[in-house]
Design a protein around this motif. Sequence first.
Motif, PDB file in Angstrom:
ATOM      1  N   THR A 197      63.331  44.273 125.683  1.00 16.78           N
ATOM      2  CA  THR A 197      63.214  43.099 126.545  1.00 16.78           C
ATOM      3  C   THR A 197      63.016  41.853 125.677  1.00 16.78           C
ATOM      4  O   THR A 197      62.407  41.903 124.618  1.00 16.78           O
ATOM      5  CB  THR A 197      62.053  43.232 127.543  1.00 16.78           C
ATOM      6  N   GLY A 198      63.586  40.756 126.145  1.00 15.92           N
ATOM      7  CA  GLY A 198      63.498  39.515 125.374  1.00 15.92           C
ATOM      8  C   GLY A 198      64.237  39.594 124.066  1.00 15.92           C
ATOM      9  O   GLY A 198      63.796  39.037 123.051  1.00 15.92           O
ATOM     10  N   ASN A 225      66.961  38.258 123.019  1.00 13.88           N
ATOM     11  CA  ASN A 225      67.841  37.166 122.612  1.00 13.88           C
ATOM     12  C   ASN A 225      67.225  36.222 121.581  1.00 13.88           C
ATOM     13  O   ASN A 225      67.927  35.409 120.987  1.00 13.88           O
ATOM     14  CB  ASN A 225      68.282  36.346 123.827  1.00 13.88           C
ATOM     15  N   GLY A 267      62.048  39.833 119.608  1.00 14.72           N
ATOM     16  CA  GLY A 267      62.975  40.720 120.300  1.00 14.72           C
ATOM     17  C   GLY A 267      64.326  40.765 119.616  1.00 14.72           C
ATOM     18  O   GLY A 267      64.932  41.835 119.473  1.00 14.72           O
ATOM     19  N   CYS A 290      67.757  40.606 128.746  1.00 19.04           N
ATOM     20  CA  CYS A 290      67.490  39.174 128.610  1.00 19.04           C
ATOM     21  C   CYS A 290      67.553  38.484 129.972  1.00 19.04           C
ATOM     22  O   CYS A 290      68.322  38.881 130.843  1.00 19.04           O
ATOM     23  CB  CYS A 290      68.520  38.525 127.688  1.00 19.04           C
ATOM     24  N   ARG A 291      66.786  37.427 130.114  1.00 21.67           N
ATOM     25  CA  ARG A 291      66.820  36.628 131.350  1.00 21.67           C
ATOM     26  C   ARG A 291      68.047  35.723 131.370  1.00 21.67           C
ATOM     27  O   ARG A 291      68.695  35.569 132.395  1.00 21.67           O
ATOM     28  CB  ARG A 291      65.547  35.805 131.472  1.00 21.67           C
ATOM     29  N   ASN A 302      58.857  44.037 124.848  1.00 22.69           N
ATOM     30  CA  ASN A 302      58.634  42.962 123.881  1.00 22.69           C
ATOM     31  C   ASN A 302      58.462  41.573 124.490  1.00 22.69           C
ATOM     32  O   ASN A 302      57.640  40.792 124.025  1.00 22.69           O
ATOM     33  CB  ASN A 302      59.821  42.927 122.907  1.00 22.69           C
ATOM     34  N   ALA A 303      59.243  41.240 125.506  1.00 23.90           N
ATOM     35  CA  ALA A 303      59.315  39.862 125.992  1.00 23.90           C
ATOM     36  C   ALA A 303      57.941  39.333 126.401  1.00 23.90           C
ATOM     37  O   ALA A 303      57.094  40.073 126.911  1.00 23.90           O
ATOM     38  CB  ALA A 303      60.270  39.773 127.176  1.00 23.90           C
ATOM     39  N   ASN A 310      54.162  39.077 130.823  1.00 25.35           N
ATOM     40  CA  ASN A 310      53.794  39.885 129.656  1.00 25.35           C
ATOM     41  C   ASN A 310      53.381  41.302 130.030  1.00 25.35           C
ATOM     42  O   ASN A 310      53.676  42.245 129.286  1.00 25.35           O
ATOM     43  CB  ASN A 310      52.652  39.220 128.888  1.00 25.35           C
ATOM     44  N   HIS A 336      56.279  44.555 132.800  1.00 29.75           N
ATOM     45  CA  HIS A 336      56.513  45.679 131.886  1.00 29.75           C
ATOM     46  C   HIS A 336      55.852  46.957 132.391  1.00 29.75           C
ATOM     47  O   HIS A 336      56.373  48.061 132.156  1.00 29.75           O
ATOM     48  CB  HIS A 336      56.000  45.321 130.484  1.00 29.75           C
TER      49      HIS A 336
END
Length: 305
Positions: free
Chosen positions: A19-20, A22, A26, A44-45, A99-100, A121, A125
Amino acid sequence: MTFNIKQIPKQEGRIAIVTGANSGLGYETARGLATTGMKIIMACRNAEKGKNAINAIKKDTPEADLELMTIDLGNLQSVREFADNYEKKYKRLDLLINNAGIMIPPFSKTKDGFESQIGVNYFSHFLLTNLLFPLLQKTEGSRIVSLSSIAHKKGKIDFENLNAEKRYSRMEAYQQSKLACLMFAIELQRKIDDSGKKVLSVAAHPGVSGTNLPRFIPRVLYTLAWPFMLFMAHSPEKAALPTLMAALDSDVKGGAYYGPQGFNDMKGAPGLAQPEPHAMDKDVAKKLWKISEELTGKKFTIAPA
């Protein structure tokens, strides 16, 4: 204990979700995993940023097996849709890297009414892991890596103000969210052990690094802190090594915590880190788990072996 990703056996046929992926940690985690031959789901968002990250990784590792899947961790429905889409396409999951994260933003709430830091956070998750756990259980040698922080050291799970209902402190909310991530990783391993399953739940922290996480720090303070950052921080590439170690090292034990080994855990080679005693509090962890199930709307079921 030393860790060198170049010495990790090839991981073809295995799948990881980051996650995250990009930017920041991450991105470096995904980039490191990609060198092993593992398939990486870039969760990714922002789709455009995710595509740019994929292109950048492929410049270094042309053979990298990367796939973009969008997820908005500020919206539990998006988390549910991501998990559903993944399960429709894949029948295994070897690594879930939670991760994000966001750090000390102005007060805001997620789509579901959570304070943004604990919502993005931690709660999202928690639900993502819950939804994907059946696949993790079916996959031999699977692991979950939850990202914590040295900020957990001063953190407190404030059940009376969990979502900043009474007051909001940016740093206290961040510390709480990262403590929650660490306590979740440890409590999840306790429950896995009780079930007899062989999934590993571990945690990691990056120390101090110049990622985009501190973007909400006032510019004047950031400028004043920059000389300190240069001295005490390390690069995102090095900051991602504890996560990669937790994900790939053959000596990893469930419930362990990994981080930099240098001064005050801020930078240095990756290795075993020591959670603060309050992060090991079983009563608080059980209460947090129960509340997390209630607030995310799904009981976390771990079937016995």
